[in-house]
Design an enzyme around this catalytic site. Structure first.
Site, short mmCIF file in Angstrom:
data_model
loop_
_atom_site.label_atom_id
_atom_site.label_comp_id
_atom_site.label_asym_id
_atom_site.label_seq_id
_atom_site.Cartn_x
_atom_site.Cartn_y
_atom_site.Cartn_z
N ARG A 61 59.93 3.32 46.83
CA ARG A 61 59.48 4.72 46.78
C ARG A 61 60.47 5.64 47.47
NH1 ARG A 61 53.82 5.03 48.68
NH2 ARG A 61 54.03 7.22 48.12
N HIS A 113 50.38 12.52 56.20
CA HIS A 113 50.42 11.08 55.91
C HIS A 113 51.79 10.49 56.17
CE1 HIS A 113 46.69 11.36 53.06
NE2 HIS A 113 46.37 11.44 54.34
N CYS A 140 66.26 -1.24 65.71
CA CYS A 140 65.94 0.11 66.19
C CYS A 140 67.18 0.71 66.85
CB CYS A 140 64.79 0.04 67.22
SG CYS A 140 64.49 1.63 68.04
N THR A 181 45.48 17.43 44.26
CA THR A 181 44.90 16.27 44.93
C THR A 181 43.53 15.95 44.33
OG1 THR A 181 44.24 15.31 47.07
CG2 THR A 181 43.99 17.69 46.82
N SER A 182 43.25 14.65 44.23
CA SER A 182 42.02 14.21 43.56
C SER A 182 40.81 14.28 44.48
CB SER A 182 42.19 12.76 43.07
OG SER A 182 42.38 11.90 44.19
N ASN A 207 44.43 22.63 40.28
CA ASN A 207 44.62 21.22 39.91
C ASN A 207 44.71 21.08 38.40
OD1 ASN A 207 44.85 18.67 41.40
ND2 ASN A 207 43.08 18.02 40.20
N GLU A 209 42.93 19.05 36.71
CA GLU A 209 41.53 18.93 36.24
C GLU A 209 40.63 18.95 37.46
OE1 GLU A 209 42.15 15.18 34.40
OE2 GLU A 209 42.26 14.14 36.31
C1 BV8 Z 1 41.50 7.52 58.66
C2 BV8 Z 1 50.06 6.44 52.51
C3 BV8 Z 1 40.40 7.05 60.69
C4 BV8 Z 1 51.39 6.90 52.18
C5 BV8 Z 1 47.90 7.32 52.12
C6 BV8 Z 1 35.55 9.07 55.51
C7 BV8 Z 1 36.11 9.70 56.60
C8 BV8 Z 1 37.31 9.25 57.15
C9 BV8 Z 1 37.97 8.15 56.60
C10 BV8 Z 1 37.42 7.54 55.51
C11 BV8 Z 1 36.21 7.98 54.96
N1 BV8 Z 1 35.92 7.18 53.91
C12 BV8 Z 1 36.91 6.25 53.76
C13 BV8 Z 1 37.82 6.42 54.74
C14 BV8 Z 1 39.02 5.63 54.95
C15 BV8 Z 1 40.23 6.13 54.17
C16 BV8 Z 1 39.90 6.70 52.84
O1 BV8 Z 1 39.78 7.91 52.70
N2 BV8 Z 1 39.79 5.84 51.85
C17 BV8 Z 1 39.53 6.31 50.50
C18 BV8 Z 1 40.33 5.46 49.50
C19 BV8 Z 1 38.04 6.20 50.22
N3 BV8 Z 1 40.98 7.08 54.97
C20 BV8 Z 1 41.87 6.63 55.86
O2 BV8 Z 1 42.02 5.46 56.10
C21 BV8 Z 1 42.67 7.67 56.62
N4 BV8 Z 1 42.61 7.37 57.99
O3 BV8 Z 1 40.48 7.95 58.21
O4 BV8 Z 1 41.60 7.08 59.95
C22 BV8 Z 1 40.73 6.77 62.09
C23 BV8 Z 1 39.96 7.34 63.06
C24 BV8 Z 1 40.25 7.09 64.37
C25 BV8 Z 1 41.34 6.28 64.70
C26 BV8 Z 1 42.11 5.70 63.69
C27 BV8 Z 1 41.82 5.94 62.38
C28 BV8 Z 1 44.15 7.60 56.26
C29 BV8 Z 1 44.39 8.08 54.87
C30 BV8 Z 1 45.89 8.08 54.57
C31 BV8 Z 1 46.20 6.86 53.79
N5 BV8 Z 1 47.56 6.89 53.31
N6 BV8 Z 1 49.11 7.15 51.70
C32 BV8 Z 1 51.77 6.49 50.81
O5 BV8 Z 1 51.87 5.29 50.55
O6 BV8 Z 1 51.94 7.43 50.03
S1 BV8 Z 1 46.80 8.13 51.12
C33 BV8 Z 1 47.28 8.19 49.47
O7 BV8 Z 1 46.29 8.95 48.76
C34 BV8 Z 1 48.51 8.98 49.18
O8 BV8 Z 1 49.39 9.02 50.21
C35 BV8 Z 1 48.05 10.37 48.87
O9 BV8 Z 1 48.55 11.21 49.86
C36 BV8 Z 1 46.60 10.28 49.06
C37 BV8 Z 1 45.78 11.20 48.24
O10 BV8 Z 1 46.10 11.04 46.86
P1 BV8 Z 1 46.40 12.36 46.01
O11 BV8 Z 1 47.56 13.03 46.62
O12 BV8 Z 1 45.15 13.14 45.85
O13 BV8 Z 1 46.86 11.72 44.64
P2 BV8 Z 1 45.94 11.25 43.44
O14 BV8 Z 1 46.78 10.46 42.52
O15 BV8 Z 1 44.68 10.64 43.99
O16 BV8 Z 1 45.50 12.61 42.72
C38 BV8 Z 1 46.49 13.39 42.08
C39 BV8 Z 1 45.81 14.65 41.58
O17 BV8 Z 1 46.81 15.50 41.01
C40 BV8 Z 1 44.77 14.40 40.50
O18 BV8 Z 1 43.60 15.14 40.78
C41 BV8 Z 1 45.44 14.91 39.21
O19 BV8 Z 1 44.49 15.49 38.32
C42 BV8 Z 1 46.36 15.97 39.76
N7 BV8 Z 1 47.55 16.22 38.93
C43 BV8 Z 1 48.26 15.32 38.21
N8 BV8 Z 1 49.28 15.95 37.59
C44 BV8 Z 1 49.23 17.25 37.95
C45 BV8 Z 1 48.13 17.43 38.80
N9 BV8 Z 1 47.79 18.63 39.31
C46 BV8 Z 1 48.58 19.68 38.98
N10 BV8 Z 1 49.65 19.59 38.16
C47 BV8 Z 1 50.02 18.40 37.63
N11 BV8 Z 1 51.08 18.32 36.82
#
Ligand code: BV8
Length: 240
Positions: A61, A113, A140, A181-182, A207, A209
């Protein structure tokens, strides 16, 4: 949309804003998570279990972000222009780990992130620029330990960066814009509700959609980011 010209604006971006530059999103068809499992490459446990596999995923990546063919698009440029010309404060909080916002000229920017072009040492905490492959044999530059250099990325289960700064900005925002973002990943997906609870800001989703959080927004525009983001920024600046 009426907005006080001194209002502060907070913009959350996701993978969709970089899609038209050529980077894959995560959850669209053919996206990143359709090729690898989060559990295998984007959690601390995955890194402990198989660091080579995780390094390979992020090396691939990182190479895509460093490719000469990758450029910011009109949506990134529009946000940089908004920051430059809007009278109030403009902050971009990106979930993206590419450097396209910086390359488009955004300066007030938080990578919640992490960043593909940075590494972090788990021994001494040093954070350095990183434009080459990492491996378990990486050394490092600060403490000279071997095998302690990881991608400066927030994995699932890890705390996103600068959450206090982000919450302070959301509480003060007159306008919150969510772009590309989704709305699946927290805490980012909950930012719109932080603004709504604070009661001071308007919320807009731009977005391709409707996202999972579409109903939480006051207003929305749907279409490709390179079309709807410049149009929305033009409207804001004309009314400033
Ligand atoms: C944490 C790493 C706690 C880098 C990523 C409730 C509350 C808190 C946490 C949680 C919760 N429920 C679940 C959790 C845990 C978890 C979570 O959310 N899981 C999900 C799957 C359910 N969250 C975490 O673990 C987070 N940490 O909560 O810590 C904590 C507390 C105390 C102490 C310690 C810890 C950490 C989350 C970060 C994870 N890392 N990435 C990498 O590899 O890239 S997240 C990953 O998804 C990506 O990095 C990205 O940033 C992120 C979001 O994705 P999107 O950017 O939205 O992309 P996606 O493909 O989903 O959507 C794209 C959108 O674009 C679509 O809607 C599409 O329609 C649109 N689109 C497409 N083309 C276009 C467009 N729009 C416009 N124009 C276009 N042309």
């Amino acid at each position: 949309m009426k907005l006080d010209r001194n209002a502060s604006i907070v913009i959350l971006t996701g993978a969709g804003i970089s899609k038209e530059s050529g980077l894959d999103t995560f959850r669209d068809e053919g996206g990143v998570w359709s090729k690898v499992r989060i559990e295998d490459v984007a959690t601390p446990d995955a890194y402990i279990a198989n660091p080579d596999r995780v390094h390979e995923f992020y090396n691939m990546r990182r190479a895509a972000v460093l490719d000469d063919s990758l450029h910011p698009n009109a949506a990134h440029a529009a946000l940089a222009e908004l920051e430059q010309h809007w009278p109030g404060n403009v902050l971009v909080v990106t979930q993206n780990v590419d450097d396209l916002h910086e390359r488009a000229g955004s300066e007030n920017l938080i990578h919640m992130h992490g960043e593909l072009l940075k590494s972090r040492c788990t021994a001494c905490g040093d954070i350095s620029d990183c434009r080459q492959d990492l491996s378990v044999n990486s050394v490092c530059d600060a403490c000279h330990a071997t095998g302690t250099v990881r991608p400066h990325i927030v994995w699932f289960g890890e705390m996103p960066m600068q959450m206090d700064d982000i919450h302070d900005a959301l509480a003060d925002a007159g306008l919150f814009i969510s772009i590309g973002t989704s709305g699946n990943v927290y805490p980012a997906a909950g930012f719109v509700d932080v603004v709504r609870v604070a009661g001071t800001g308007q919320t807009v989703e731009l977005n391709l959609e409707p996202s999972s959080g579409a109903t939480h927004f006051d207003d929305s525009r749907y279409g490709p980011a390179t079309e709807i983001v410049p149009a929305f920024v033009r409207t804001l600046l004309e009314n400033a």
